[in-house]
Design a protein around this motif. Structure first.
Motif, PDB file in Angstrom:
ATOM      1  N   THR A   1      -4.511  -3.258   8.084  1.00 29.24           N
ATOM      2  CA  THR A   1      -3.082  -2.997   8.307  1.00 29.24           C
ATOM      3  C   THR A   1      -2.820  -1.502   8.330  1.00 29.24           C
ATOM      4  O   THR A   1      -3.759  -0.700   8.315  1.00 29.24           O
TER       5      THR A   1
ATOM      6  N   LEU B   1       2.451  -7.156   9.730  1.00 28.07           N
ATOM      7  CA  LEU B   1       1.197  -7.823   9.368  1.00 28.07           C
ATOM      8  C   LEU B   1       1.307  -8.377   7.951  1.00 28.07           C
ATOM      9  O   LEU B   1       1.918  -7.724   7.106  1.00 28.07           O
TER      10      LEU B   1
ATOM     11  N   ARG C   1       6.971   5.164   1.554  1.00 20.41           N
ATOM     12  CA  ARG C   1       6.438   6.318   2.308  1.00 20.41           C
ATOM     13  C   ARG C   1       6.572   7.583   1.451  1.00 20.41           C
ATOM     14  O   ARG C   1       6.586   7.501   0.231  1.00 20.41           O
TER      15      ARG C   1
ATOM     16  N   HIS D   1       8.782   2.526   9.977  1.00 16.57           N
ATOM     17  CA  HIS D   1       8.044   3.374  10.928  1.00 16.57           C
ATOM     18  C   HIS D   1       9.085   3.989  11.843  1.00 16.57           C
ATOM     19  O   HIS D   1      10.103   3.349  12.150  1.00 16.57           O
TER      20      HIS D   1
ATOM     21  N   ASN E   1      -0.278   2.950   0.188  1.00 16.69           N
ATOM     22  CA  ASN E   1      -0.960   3.260   1.464  1.00 16.69           C
ATOM     23  C   ASN E   1      -0.336   4.456   2.173  1.00 16.69           C
ATOM     24  O   ASN E   1       0.118   4.381   3.297  1.00 16.69           O
TER      25      ASN E   1
ATOM     26  N   ASP F   1       8.267  -6.212   1.430  1.00 18.49           N
ATOM     27  CA  ASP F   1       7.341  -5.534   2.344  1.00 18.49           C
ATOM     28  C   ASP F   1       8.106  -4.636   3.306  1.00 18.49           C
ATOM     29  O   ASP F   1       7.665  -4.412   4.430  1.00 18.49           O
TER      30      ASP F   1
END
Ligand SMILES: NC(=O)N[C@@H](CC(=O)O)C(=O)O
Ligand SMILES: [Zn+2]
Ligand SMILES: [Zn+2]
Length: 346
Positions: free
Chosen positions: A105, A218, A17, A250, A41, A246
């Protein structure tokens, strides 16, 4: 007390992040991993060399005192990615580019809607020796979510692998027996990462007795036969399968939500949970290859020189972690007892 010392491992699939979150996530990973493949991402995603260089610097700045943690950067592929973008990203130090099917995702809205249109970009990646990392799920409305990985192999991955035999491809966070079998039988240029949650859990752990939002990620957890197939390939010691947590934090409020986010924040316990699985499988001696050798070898990078020691000691994963901004995150396996612990201070 039983201990296990392995060459320092790396995490070949990680979400750090950005912003406030980095102080937490970089420290959590740097406690035992020397390098990590950093997923691009973000919002907005890391789509060019300038963004990649700036993001890398923010990660380096967030390292704890004395840490030599090394982020390995990746470029986020979009419909607009050009050959020049690939060459510039490579020159900026990117080791790979990440392909998310649009909408597959978390934070993938800006990603690729027409995979075949990226073939010229794959051509350049193949020439440049840049790896292609794939989130392997189709996104068609009519394809059941439990089948999306399997369908991706047939519809998307097989044509790419045939067309670009010299392109190194990592099939990320595999979840099915079909993926395990595909990678096992594919050329040496195809490998896969496997997460702790897909080795430890199956879809019962997501849905039986109530929805468990902290086990939602996911690709979604599959039935136990798929879990068994993943456990079989790591047990086999095949060098085509290596560690990629992974770990994907969150905020608690975003997970415990009517429309909860996908992703498990496993960095607090990842290496320990892999050790737990390898011990259950009776192959603790194979943890070092999976965690510390095969990924580096596949990426063509040197193996690490240091070592990490795990001690066989029970400890409990905290119920919550409070971020610098005061918001809580619930780590993966919160409140559970883990039997291995990475020795601190190494
Ligand atoms: N795995 C997840 O469930 N989530 C990841 C994205 C991804 O790796 O697909 C995230 O960024 O939150
Ligand atoms: Zn993914
Ligand atoms: Zn991921």
């Amino acid at each position: 007390m039983a201990t296990l010392t392995i060459q320092t491992p790396d995490d070949w699939h990680l979400h750090l992040r950005d912003g406030d979150m980095l102080a937490e996530t970089v420290a959590a990973t740097a406690r035992c991993f020397h390098r990590a493949i950093v997923m691009p991402n973000l919002v907005p995603p890391v789509v060019n060399a300038d963004m990649l260089i700036a993001y890398r610097q923010r990660i380096l700045d967030a390292r704890p005192e004395g840490s030599d943690f090394e982020p390995l950067m990746t470029l986020f592929l979009t419909n607009q990615t050009s050959a020049e973008d690939i060459i510039a990203a490579k020159a900026a130090g990117a080791v790979a580019a990440k392909m998310y099917p649009a909408g597959a995702t978390t934070n993938s809205a800006a990603a690729v809607s027409q995979l075949e249109a990226l073939y010229p970009v794959f051509e350049v990646m193949q020439q440049q020796g840049m790896l292609l990392l794939v989130h392997g799920e189709v996104t068609d409305q009519h394809i059941d979510i439990f089948d999306r990985e399997k369908v991706f192999i047939d519809q998307k991955l097989v044509p790419i692998v045939e067309r670009f035999p010299d392109l190194k491809v990592v099939f990320e966070h595999i979840t099915t027996s079909e993926a395990a079998q595909f990678v096992s039988q594919a050329s040496d240029n195809i490998a896969a990462t496997i997460t702790p949650q897909h080795l430890l859990l199956n879809r019962n752990d997501l849905l039986v007795g109530g929805v468990r939002p902290h086990n939602f990620c996911l690709p979604v957890l599959k039935r136990n036969t798929h879990q068994a197939a993943l456990r079989d390939v790591v047990k086999s010691g095949s060098a085509k399968f290596f560690l990629g947590t992974d770990s994907a934090p969150h905020a608690k409020e975003a997970k415990e939500n009517a429309c909860g986010c996908a992703g498990c924040y496993s960095a607090w316990s990842a290496l320990e949970l892999y050790a737990h699985v390898f011990e259950e499988l009776g192959v603790l001696d194979k943890l070092e290859g999976f965690a510390s050798h095969y990924g580096a070898d596949f990426y063509g990078l040197p193996r690490n020189t240091g070592s990490v020691t795990l001690v066989r000691e029970d400890w409990t994963i905290p119920a919550e972690i409070i971020l610098p901004n005061g918001k809580p995150i619930v780590p993966f396996f919160a409140g559970e007892t883990v039997h291995w612990k990475v020795q601190a201070g190494i």
